[in-house]
Enzyme design. Structure first.
Site, PDB file in Angstrom:
ATOM      1  N   GLU A 178      23.747   3.853  51.937  1.00 26.39           N
ATOM      2  CA  GLU A 178      23.457   2.440  51.715  1.00 26.39           C
ATOM      3  C   GLU A 178      22.602   2.251  50.470  1.00 26.39           C
ATOM      4  OE1 GLU A 178      23.094  -0.158  55.308  1.00 26.39           O
ATOM      5  OE2 GLU A 178      21.069  -0.431  54.554  1.00 26.39           O
ATOM      6  N   GLU A 217      24.778   2.590  47.585  1.00 30.51           N
ATOM      7  CA  GLU A 217      25.596   1.376  47.514  1.00 30.51           C
ATOM      8  C   GLU A 217      24.789   0.257  46.855  1.00 30.51           C
ATOM      9  OE1 GLU A 217      26.727   0.144  51.417  1.00 30.51           O
ATOM     10  OE2 GLU A 217      28.320  -1.197  50.732  1.00 30.51           O
ATOM     11  N   CYS A 275      23.278  -2.040  60.131  1.00 17.75           N
ATOM     12  CA  CYS A 275      23.082  -1.033  61.175  1.00 17.75           C
ATOM     13  C   CYS A 275      23.059  -1.637  62.558  1.00 17.75           C
ATOM     14  CB  CYS A 275      21.779  -0.257  61.018  1.00 17.75           C
ATOM     15  SG  CYS A 275      21.204  -0.130  59.384  1.00 17.75           S
ATOM     16  N   SER A 309      26.756  -4.182  53.742  1.00 22.73           N
ATOM     17  CA  SER A 309      26.849  -2.770  53.410  1.00 22.73           C
ATOM     18  C   SER A 309      27.983  -2.193  54.232  1.00 22.73           C
ATOM     19  CB  SER A 309      25.537  -2.076  53.759  1.00 22.73           C
ATOM     20  OG  SER A 309      25.775  -0.686  53.788  1.00 22.73           O
ATOM     21  N   LYS A 314      24.967  -1.373  71.193  1.00 24.23           N
ATOM     22  CA  LYS A 314      25.523  -0.086  70.761  1.00 24.23           C
ATOM     23  C   LYS A 314      26.649   0.360  71.678  1.00 24.23           C
ATOM     24  CE  LYS A 314      22.890   0.713  67.169  1.00 24.23           C
ATOM     25  NZ  LYS A 314      23.431   0.968  65.824  1.00 24.23           N
ATOM     26  N   GLU A 334      29.454  -1.259  70.110  1.00 28.93           N
ATOM     27  CA  GLU A 334      29.768  -0.780  68.762  1.00 28.93           C
ATOM     28  C   GLU A 334      30.741   0.405  68.771  1.00 28.93           C
ATOM     29  OE1 GLU A 334      26.544   1.097  66.557  1.00 28.93           O
ATOM     30  OE2 GLU A 334      27.316   0.317  64.673  1.00 28.93           O
ATOM     31  N   GLU A 383      38.765   0.421  64.567  1.00 28.39           N
ATOM     32  CA  GLU A 383      39.393   1.748  64.412  1.00 28.39           C
ATOM     33  C   GLU A 383      38.515   2.677  63.591  1.00 28.39           C
ATOM     34  OE1 GLU A 383      41.044  -0.776  61.071  1.00 28.39           O
ATOM     35  OE2 GLU A 383      40.329  -1.052  63.115  1.00 28.39           O
ATOM     36  N   CYS A 434      14.556  -2.738  66.571  1.00 29.99           N
ATOM     37  CA  CYS A 434      15.095  -2.032  67.737  1.00 29.99           C
ATOM     38  C   CYS A 434      14.015  -1.648  68.753  1.00 29.99           C
ATOM     39  CB  CYS A 434      15.830  -0.778  67.295  1.00 29.99           C
ATOM     40  SG  CYS A 434      17.153  -1.127  66.137  1.00 29.99           S
TER      41      CYS A 434
END
Ligand SMILES: Cc1cc2nc3c(=O)[nH]c(=O)nc-3n(C[C@H](O)[C@H](O)[C@H](O)COP(=O)(O)O)c2cc1C
Ligand code: SF4
Ligand code: SF4
Ligand code: SF4
Ligand code: SF4
Ligand code: FES
Lengths: 595, 584
Positions: free
Chosen positions: B281, B284, B301, B321, B360, B363, B368, B512
């Protein structure tokens, strides 16, 4: 053009729904047919109050008062009364009233009444602002705008002693002061016209009969507190009132009595109508505000009070329709005048919707301090069918059940509270010996359980439990312990519910347990309902001596509980009987008895 | 200095700032008024009626949770009269509740149960009736059992207010009131972003995490499976709470040890892949920043946030991102890099992640791209709460375990990786590395970027990287994000350069550490302690910048080449698509 005579036709909801519109048209046609359009005006007015005997027609200037008029009677009224000057005595309330005394003064119903709020109802055409203006309408607004400072207006209202008619009885002047004290900026004035108690229609009738008095008062309040925007919150179920309000707002705006820069005073005030969906709890002020804001109509904790933090967080005064209708009169006649009417702690008058087992039901306005006896027996004409008075209920589902021993207590906020009821918004329901007290309490609880918004635990759960206990008692399966549990729940609901609905929901139970405990005990211990209302407690028997064996009862019984040969006495099998009472109703020989 | 008011509570003089409610004023003199619907994160809903107290001179009782003190007030919080009213209210609530505590996910940890115990309830005098309403387990993340709901309103306020998702609402009126997904669809068809904040705030067992411990138990017993596990940064500072430790107590080594005892063959740390995330990231960002690419770059994230964005703000998809979340990176690396190095058939690897987060769970199969190892990269996600239960039911005396280390090769981490667990942490970690990569310096002048820290809903700053200005914004608690996006939308409309270059978003309050899968009972006080725990982990780390992690360097040398390489793209990046707010 000036008319010589007026025919007033009651345009209240009760009369209108009783062929009132056809009557109005028929009278207009008759006037036309007799070529009197230039001399006689037919006016549709607001509720004349005497709904029991509607539709009502009143002739001015003679003040003749006709009751139960049908469209077919139009020709007689115009042809006889107007043209020939002969009173149609068959339409008078008292058919033997003397020819010279045909007005309301001859009717007990109107004696002892004193009209401030309803001053224009039934007198003016609510759809014509000129008629309101002709009776000093908007003079109070003009007076405050040009002769009084806002704080003087508030002081006058405070001095008058008028208290909120929406239920809680909070001094109106004080409420205005709180809002006026808040820092300047956007403020709002809201009129609460939600009126949802079963049996109450005072506010609706006021708006139907005299919408301008409320609009004028809102503008006065707006001026006093520094608000330039008002809302009337009214249920969508009241189309006539809404329509009259819309017309009135449009006319007042056209006349420059609402809108920008009213009468050139620099003060602006506009009013919008907001429709409610008909939830009782939306009459509660914080729920009402939430509803106007487009949120779920649920109460929120107070403080903060709306006068400090109301609509969209801005200071807001909420007043009931009836409260407001008093305001122009207070301003014009003065606080002094107003405060002479009524009792020490409750000034002015109160409008009641009188219903139940009474001869003359209808809308009445009496000075505070009038006794229940005067209302029920003098104005209301006593109990229907000459039966015995058992109890009265004020304040609707939030009120208490008042026993005969308090018939002579002067009615005002404080006395009603002392005897376990409340003034409420003005529903007054009269009960006779055929009414069963636990059953009445059940009726009210059923209403509140249905109308609870469900937000707070005491009301949401407690109400249902109370109703279950009452159902048990009325079925004859209650216990004395149930009564103790009901008392605990009532106390918790009363003290821990968030809004007035839950806080007062147990009043019918608490008050009736206080005054009619015996009746509860009878249901529980003797399985007996003295009013013969609770069908599970009744037992039906056929008196062999009276039974002729006609078989009518056996044929009507839905569960075949009745047997017997033709022309032989019949018998009821109590194990099968479901107590529907159809045999009792069908027997022509009074052979079926109920106990 | 705030205006101070004097009053009396139970005869004890109290001085508190104006605006304090009776509840908090009482706390300041060690008086605990019972509450049920109230939660310090939320405006008072005032529904339960348990907190009533009496003010001298008034026959009415006041709600302590929502009544502000006034000068000279004399409050009684407890006497037989008040307690009797409270008790009846509590009995009423219990008469409307299934009372099947033994089978409840919140057994031993339920606010209603605790009140019943405190009040010494031995019987419920009123007949109970509980409406029968079906359970909603349509999402992979959370379960809604409306029968247990006491209508405290917390979840609705959390979902609509704090999170701005509007997935939950009250339906029906009066006794028919119930909590339900908006428009009465299933939760999975609703706008729900699976953040689990409702589960973290529900006082009872009416909304809770979807329990998947059974799957893990089964996998651990399966001889054909090679079970590996990762733990997220925020887990280590909260799991102790489930065993009576103070919030913020660092339990990293104990957790590793416990997981090994459960039977995991390798214990990895999501902090390792957090370092990898910074490599991807961060690169990026530098690429976009230096080549006039699409800015601001927005972190991705947090799966609840990406779900929200796909539903409510698809106009920001290009700003995202493309780097996967650390959890997903570790998953795919375990089934590729680790499998390869250890010579294990990736089909046999069973990857479990321990997360502070219910989203999560969603997630791991969201697109795919979550199968880029050729298998589902992560097999199952357990929340911190589920792991604590596994420890308890396996007889592991967690608090007495000796600390152990994580396994190679996906277990070592720098301080930059661990701060991913708090709001601002991803940004801070990225800035540490970006500073060095842009300037070539060994270290930024101050390793702690204080402006990224703290509980403020939206934090903004301008970072000076030797003359280059980088403008950043950090938002946490979903409902705070819209304003940041709107300011960018304004810039776009005006044809201006966007006011931020880099934005970090975390759906949960505090990041989190305040996740929806953490031990219940989080308040700002708890969040602050957990946050302090995370920063202490950072402080004691020898290495505090992701690019210095030797195992990460090795990963690139041996396996990926360099950040943003084709292989890295294939394995560590993903795509986003616009979605309907209501799936139905
Ligand atoms: C459940 C409930 C229903 C109410 N309904 C009404 C109503 O229909 N009309 C009304 O004026 N006030 C109603 N009230 C009272 C209002 O909350 C408020 O006190 C009143 O509108 C204030 O106006 P006032 O001061 O002029 O009486 C209701 C209160 C409760 C608790
Ligand atoms: S008392 Fe009843 S109506 Fe009022 S807030 Fe509570 S549940 Fe709603
Ligand atoms: S998980 Fe989050 S988005 Fe979904 S219902 Fe709960 S609070 Fe709302
Ligand atoms: S689900 Fe839980 S948080 Fe939501 S209203 Fe019910 S009890 Fe409260
Ligand atoms: S902030 Fe963290 S815990 Fe909360 S939803 Fe996002 S990833 Fe999950
Ligand atoms: S905690 Fe105050 S009303 Fe529920």
């Amino acid at each position: 053009m000036s008319y010589k005579q007026f025919i007033l036709v009651c345009g209240g909801t009760a009369c209108e729904s009783n062929k009132g519109i056809a009557l109005f048209t028929a009278l207009k046609n008759a006037v036309e047919a007799h070529g009197l359009v230039n001399d006689v005006q037919v006016v549709r007015t607001g509720c004349l109050g005497f709904c029991e005997k509607g539709p009502i027609v009143k002739i001015l200037p003679q003040d003749t008062f006709y009751v139960e008029v049908k469209p077919e009677d139009a020709e007689a009224i115009v042809g006889e009364h107007i043209v020939k000057g002969r009173v149609v005595s068959r339409l008078l309330y008292d058919k033997n009233q003397s020819k010279t005394n045909v007005g309301i003064e001859g009717i007990d119903f109107y004696q002892k009444q004193f009209r401030i709020v309803l001053r224009n109802c039934g007198v003016i055409d609510p759809d014509k602002i000129d008629e309101y203006i002709a009776r000093d309408g908007y003079k109070a607004l003009e007076k405050v705008l040009f002769e009084m400072k806002p704080e003087e207006v508030t002081a006058e209202v405070l001095k008058s002693g008028v208290r909120g008619r929406g239920g809680a009885g909070f001094p109106t002047g004080k409420k205005w002061q709180f809002a006026a004290m808040q820092p300047a900026g956007q403020k709002y004035m809201v009129c609460n016209a939600d009126e949802g108690d079963p049996g109450a229609y005072m506010d609706r009738s006021t708006l139907e009969g005299d919408p301008h008095s409320v609009l004028e008062a809102m503008a006065i309040a707006g001026y006093a507190i520094g608000a330039n925007k008002g809302y009337v919150y009214i249920r969508a179920e009241y189309p006539l009132a809404i329509q009259r309000l819309e017309t009135a707002i449009a006319q007042a705006t056209e006349y420059g009595l609402l809108g920008d820069n009213i009468l050139g005073s620099g003060f602006s005030f506009s009013i919008e109508i907001r429709l409610g969906a008909g939830a009782f709890v939306c009459g509660e002020e914080t729920a009402l505000l939430a509803s106007i804001e487009g949120k779920r109509g649920m109460p929120t904790p107070r403080p903060p009070f709306p006068a400090v933090k109301g609509l969209w967080g801005r200071p807001t005064v909420i007043n009931n329709v009836e409260t407001l209708a008093n305001i122009p009169v207070i301003i014009l006649k003065g606080a002094e005048w107003f405060s002479k009417i009524g009792t020490h702690g409750s000034k002015g008058t109160k409008v009641f919707a009188l219903t139940g087992k009474i001869n003359n039901s209808g809308l009445i306005e009496v000075p505070m301090g009038t006794t229940l006896r005067e209302i029920i027996f003098d104005i209301g004409g006593g109990i229907r069918g000459g039966k015995k008075f058992k109890a009265a209920q004020t304040g609707g589902p939030s009120g208490g059940i008042i026993p005969p021993q308090f018939l002579d207590v002067p009615i005002d906020y404080d006395n009603l509270a002392k005897i376990g009821s409340i003034m409420g918004s003005g529903g007054l329901i009269v009960m006779d010996e055929d009414d069963c007290i636990p059953d009445i309490a059940k009726f009210y609880l059923d209403f509140t359980v249905d109308e609870s918004c469900g937000k707070c635990a005491p009301c949401r759960i407690g109400g249902r439990k109370l109703l279950n206990y009452l159902e048990k008692i009325c079925k004859g399966t209650g216990t004395l312990q149930d009564i103790e549990n009901m008392k605990d729940i009532s106390e918790a609901m009363c003290r821990a519910s968030l809004c007035g609905l839950g806080q007062t929901a147990s009043n019918p139970i608490t008050s009736s347990l206080r005054y009619f405990y015996e009746e509860y005990k009878e249901h529980i211990e003797e399985k007996k309902c003295r009013a013969k209302k609770c069908k599970n407690l009744l037992s039906y028997t056929i008196l062999a001596a009276k039974c002729v064996g006609c078989t009518a009862c056996a044929r009507v019984c839905p569960v075949n509980a009745i047997s017997g040969e033709r022309k032989q006495p019949h018998v009821i099998d109590n194990a099968k009987c479901i107590k529907c009472g159809q045999c009792y109703d069908v027997c022509k020989f009074q052979a079926v008895t109920r106990a | 200095m705030a205006n101070m008011l004097q009053l009396e509570i139970n005869g004890i003089p109290v001085e508190v700032p104006a605006g304090t409610n009776i509840l908090n004023a009482a706390k300041s003199v060690q008086v605990r008024i019972p509450t049920l619907c109230h939660h310090p994160d939320l405006p008072a809903w005032a529904a339960c009626g348990i907190c009533v107290v009496r003010q001298a001179g008034s026959p009415k009782l006041l709600r302590a949770c929502c009544t502000e003190v006034t000068p000279g007030m004399k409050i009684t919080t407890h006497d037989s009269d008040i307690v009797r009213v409270r008790r009846t209210v509590l009995e009423l609530i219990l008469a409307n509740h299934p009372n099947d505590c033994l089978q409840c996910p919140r057994n031993n940890n339920c606010e209603l149960q605790k009140l019943a115990a405190d009040f010494g309830i031995r019987e419920i005098p009123f007949p109970t009736d509980v409406p029968s309403i079906p359970v909603d387990n349509s999402t992979p993340s959370i379960v809604l059992n409306p029968e247990k709901c006491i209508k405290c309103g917390r979840c609705v306020q959390v979902c609509q207010g704090m999170q701005d998702v509007w997935a939950l609402e009250f339906i029906g009126r009066g006794e028919k009131t119930r909590i339900a997904p908006a428009a009465d669809v299933t939760l999975n068809e609703s706008p729900c972003i699976k953040c689990g904040q409702c589960t973290a705030h529900c006082p009872v067992g009416a909304i809770y995490e979807n329990d998947e411990t059974r799957k893990v138990w089964d996998a651990l017993r399966d001889p054909d499976k090679h079970c590996v596990v990762q733990i997220a940064p925020a887990v280590r500072v909260a799991i102790g709470e489930a065993f009576g430790k103070d919030p913020g107590t660092l339990m990293t080594g104990e957790t590793y040890a416990g997981l090994r005892r459960l039977g995991f063959k390798a214990v990895f740390d999501t902090n390792y892949s957090a370092d990898v995330t910074i490599m991807e990231e961060g690169s990026e960002f530098i690429e976009r920043f230096t080549t006039n690419g699409t800015l601001p770059l927005i972190t991705s994230c947090c799966p609840a946030w990406t779900d929200w964005m796909e539903k409510y703000a698809p106009d920001f998809i290009d700003n995202f991102s493309s780097a996967k979340s650390p959890q997903q990176m570790l998953g795919v690396l375990s089934k590729t890099y680790y499998a390869e190095k250890m010579g294990i058939d990736p089909a046999k690897i069973y990857m479990v992640s321990i997360m502070p987060c219910t989203a999560k769970k969603y997630e791991i199969s969201r697109s795919e791209n979550m199968f880029s190892s050729g298998h589902q990269d992560i097999d199952v996600v357990l929340t911190t709460r589920e792991l604590a239960r596994m420890f308890k039911s396996s007889g592991i005396d967690f608090l007495k375990l000796a600390s152990e280390d994580a396994d190679n090769i996906l277990g070592s981490y720098t301080g930059a990786g661990t701060i991913f667990g708090v709001t601002g942490g991803v940004m801070e970690a990225a800035l540490r590395t970006a500073y060095c990569l842009i300037t070539g310096d060994a270290q930024p002048p101050a390793i702690n970027f204080e402006m990224t820290r703290g509980m403020k809903g939206v934090k903004e700053a301008e970072i000076d990287i030797k003359g280059t200005k980088v403008k950043i914004a950090i938002a946490h608690q979903m409902g705070n994000v819209e304003q940041v996006l709107n300011s960018i939308r304004e810039d776009r409309k005006a044809g201006r350069k966007p006011r931020y270059d880099f934005i970090e978003v975390m759906a949960c309050r505090g990041g989190c550490i305040g996740g929806g899968g953490q031990p219940t009972g989080a308040t700002d006080e708890v969040r602050k302690l957990r946050t302090a725990g995370i920063y202490s982990d950072d402080e004691k780390s020898k290495l505090r910048m992701s690019h210095l992690n030797p195992d990460v360097q090795k990963l690139y040398a041996e396996f990926l080449g360099k950040p943003l390489s084709e292989k890295a793209h294939h394995l560590l990046h993903n795509h986003y698509h616009s979605k309907k707010v209501y799936a139905k």
